[in-house]
Motif scaffolding. Structure first.
Motif, mmCIF file in Angstrom:
data_model
loop_
_atom_site.group_PDB
_atom_site.id
_atom_site.type_symbol
_atom_site.label_atom_id
_atom_site.label_comp_id
_atom_site.label_asym_id
_atom_site.label_seq_id
_atom_site.Cartn_x
_atom_site.Cartn_y
_atom_site.Cartn_z
ATOM 1 N N ASP A 225 0.985 -1.267 -0.361
ATOM 2 C CA ASP A 225 0.516 -0.114 -0.086
ATOM 3 C C ASP A 225 1.303 1.920 0.068
ATOM 4 N N ARG A 226 0.320 2.115 -0.311
ATOM 5 C CA ARG A 226 1.285 3.812 0.004
ATOM 6 C C ARG A 226 1.098 4.247 0.948
ATOM 7 N N TYR A 227 3.005 4.202 1.866
ATOM 8 C CA TYR A 227 3.263 4.845 3.056
ATOM 9 C C TYR A 227 3.985 6.391 2.594
ATOM 10 N N THR B 40 4.911 6.565 -5.342
ATOM 11 C CA THR B 40 3.429 6.485 -4.395
ATOM 12 C C THR B 40 3.889 6.493 -3.766
ATOM 13 N N GLN C 193 4.330 3.504 -2.299
ATOM 14 C CA GLN C 193 4.188 2.367 -2.501
ATOM 15 C C GLN C 193 6.079 1.649 -2.380
ATOM 16 N N ASP D 3 4.868 -4.871 9.377
ATOM 17 C CA ASP D 3 3.796 -4.203 9.998
ATOM 18 C C ASP D 3 2.905 -3.573 7.955
ATOM 19 N N ASN E 90 1.215 -3.202 4.733
ATOM 20 C CA ASN E 90 -0.292 -3.964 3.961
ATOM 21 C C ASN E 90 0.683 -4.762 2.732
ATOM 22 N N LEU E 91 0.640 -5.713 2.314
ATOM 23 C CA LEU E 91 0.783 -5.880 0.349
ATOM 24 C C LEU E 91 -0.101 -5.725 -0.272
ATOM 25 N N ILE E 92 -0.577 -5.253 -1.233
ATOM 26 C CA ILE E 92 -1.427 -4.951 -1.626
ATOM 27 C C ILE E 92 -2.178 -5.780 -3.548
ATOM 28 N N ARG E 93 -0.431 -6.716 -4.373
ATOM 29 C CA ARG E 93 -0.283 -6.561 -5.461
ATOM 30 C C ARG E 93 0.634 -8.015 -5.074
#
Lengths: 89, 370
Positions: B216-218, B252, B254, B291, B293-296
């Motif tokens: 995810d974007r952080y 982004t 990511q 900690d 999140n992976l999204i893809r």
């Protein structure tokens, strides 16, 4: 008698029935989107089963999927700051 | 329509760069592509100076010099960032390898800076404890390769005709498409990765499956592409599966996490066991990744020649057939060098670097010697 619980979405209190997912709570809020895409589009929950990743959102400070997270009492659900300023300014 | 001077097969970043360069040399080019995503669509887009052998170092260093003229002209959607590469040493003996690498890069005028443990932490403060140090290569960078390939095609202008079609046979000077069309040109350049095996009736290219995962974007916590110095050792195991730490901060916010390698598995589905090993490896270097999140996650296929080096130049015994194949993980980095080299050869000019190491005729010699 159904239990209800209180949580906040972007600091605004909302009351839901216990067992409600964060995605369902978002659907009951004035703006049902979870986030903004890179190009600024509103992104609401879509698949509802943890696959599409559209409903990612910050819950109690961590990035989560709204559709896979049950609401808990006192939970803080936050969309990103750009989203909030766009919607409330 | 008049026949083009050259037909390029494959519109990944290598084929697109070749088509563009050929039009710059005044040639009329037809670029034919089947529209299916290849390694350009799946990879990281890391522009990296690699020095596994002198020829590879010459090609990547020259390509990076060519990139430096191209990069400032790219539109924003190509996402160029001059983040450099931080090569990470876990063990003190890897610092000796870092020093050898610094010397090799210096020999081709590529600057780099050895970092002790504290200098490494100062440069990238969220790296996990216990690293021995590293090597910073400031001239490396990242791009979003699919959009760069599209930009090359746009830049080619009216001398380029871009058509969608699947090439099913090569009978130079003819190409046969599945839809029945036939294309003709005095020069046919294959830049279609392992798809060239069938067209050439050779087994020169093997697929080497890789996997990537993206978060995810952080908020930004990293500012360099990170690669483990042990990469060459762990990544180049002769067979079987292997992983090596390679991580890229995207514009982004990511994080793109790699890498894995597996020969000859055409199944594009991600392998969860190998993916887990790859992510554990990443957490060795950046414990806080656990900690996020992976999204893809997805896979792609590098194409590898028998000796791991690309096949660039004329076909050994088929006049009019040209090769730009087998770039493995370096197709994005070496696309300009490949394009300049092939354009010089096709127009009968002397290339700026020695073309001999890349000739496919070396494969025949190896077969005889084997």
């Amino acid at each position: 008698m159904t239990q209800t619980i209180n949580l906040t979405i972007d600091g605004v209190a909302i009351t839901v029935v216990e067992g409600t997912s964060v995605a369902a709570a978002l659907a009951r809020s004035p703006l049902p989107a979870a986030r903004l895409s890179v190009s600024g589009q509103l992104r609401p929950p879509f698949c509802g089963m943890g696959v599409c990743q559209e409903c990612r959102i910050t819950i109690d400070g961590k990035r989560r999927l709204a559709c896979q997270t049950p609401c808990r009492a006192g939970m803080r659900v936050e969309r990103d700051a750009k989203f909030r300023s766009d919607q409330h300014d | 329509m008049n026949a083009p001077d050259v037909i390029v097969v494959g519109a990944g970043i290598v084929g697109a760069a070749c088509a563009w360069r050929l039009t710059q040399r005044g040639l009329r080019v037809t670029l034919v592509d089947d529209g299916r995503p290849g390694a350009t669509a799946a990879g990281m887009g890391h522009l990296v100076c690699m020095d596994d052998n002198p020829a590879e170092l010459a090609l990547t260093a020259w390509s990076l010099a060519l990139w430096r003229d191209i990069l400032p002209r790219l539109p924003d959607n190509c996402a160029w960032r001059d983040c450099g590469t931080l090569w990470l040493a876990q063990q003190p003996d890897e610092l000796e390898e870092a020093e050898r690498k610094r010397q090799r890069l210096a020999d081709v005028q590529v600057a780099s800076e050895p970092l002790c443990a504290s200098a490494l932490t100062a440069r990238e403060p969220t790296l996990g404890a216990g690293l021995a140090g590293g090597l910073w290569v400031p001239g490396d960078g990242i791009v979003y390769a699919p959009n760069v390939a599209r930009w090359f095609i746009e830049q080619a202008g009216e001398r380029l005709t871009h058509i969608t079609g699947e090439v099913i046979a090569l009978e130079e000077p003819w190409l046969q498409l599945r839809d029945g069309r036939r294309l003709q040109a005095p020069a046919i350049l294959l830049a279609c990765a392992s798809g060239a095996n069938k067209l050439l009736a050779e087994q020169w290219l093997r697929i080497k499956k890789g996997q990537l995962a993206i978060t995810d974007r952080y908020p930004a916590r990293l500012s360099h592409q990170l690669v483990e110095l042990g990469y060459a050792v762990s990544a180049h195991a002769p067979d079987g599966k292997s992983v090596a730490f390679n991580l890229q901060p995207r514009p982004t916010g990511q994080l793109l996490i790699g890498s894995s390698r597996e020969y000859d598995n055409p199944d594009s589905r991600p392998d969860p066991v190998l993916l887990a090993a790859m992510l554990h490896r990443a957490c060795d270097f950046l414990p806080w990744l656990a900690d996020l999140n992976l999204i893809r996650c997805w896979s792609g296929f590098r194409s590898a020649s028998p000796d791991g080096q690309p096949l660039l130049g004329p076909h050994p015994h088929r006049p009019g057939v040209w090769l730009a194949l087998g770039h493995e993980g370096l197709g994005v980095t070496t696309a300009p060098g490949t394009a300049w080299l092939l354009a010089d050869q096709i127009t009968d000019n002397k290339p700026a670097i020695d073309a001999a190491p890349w000739l496919a005729s070396r494969l025949n010699r190896q077969e005889v010697n084997a």
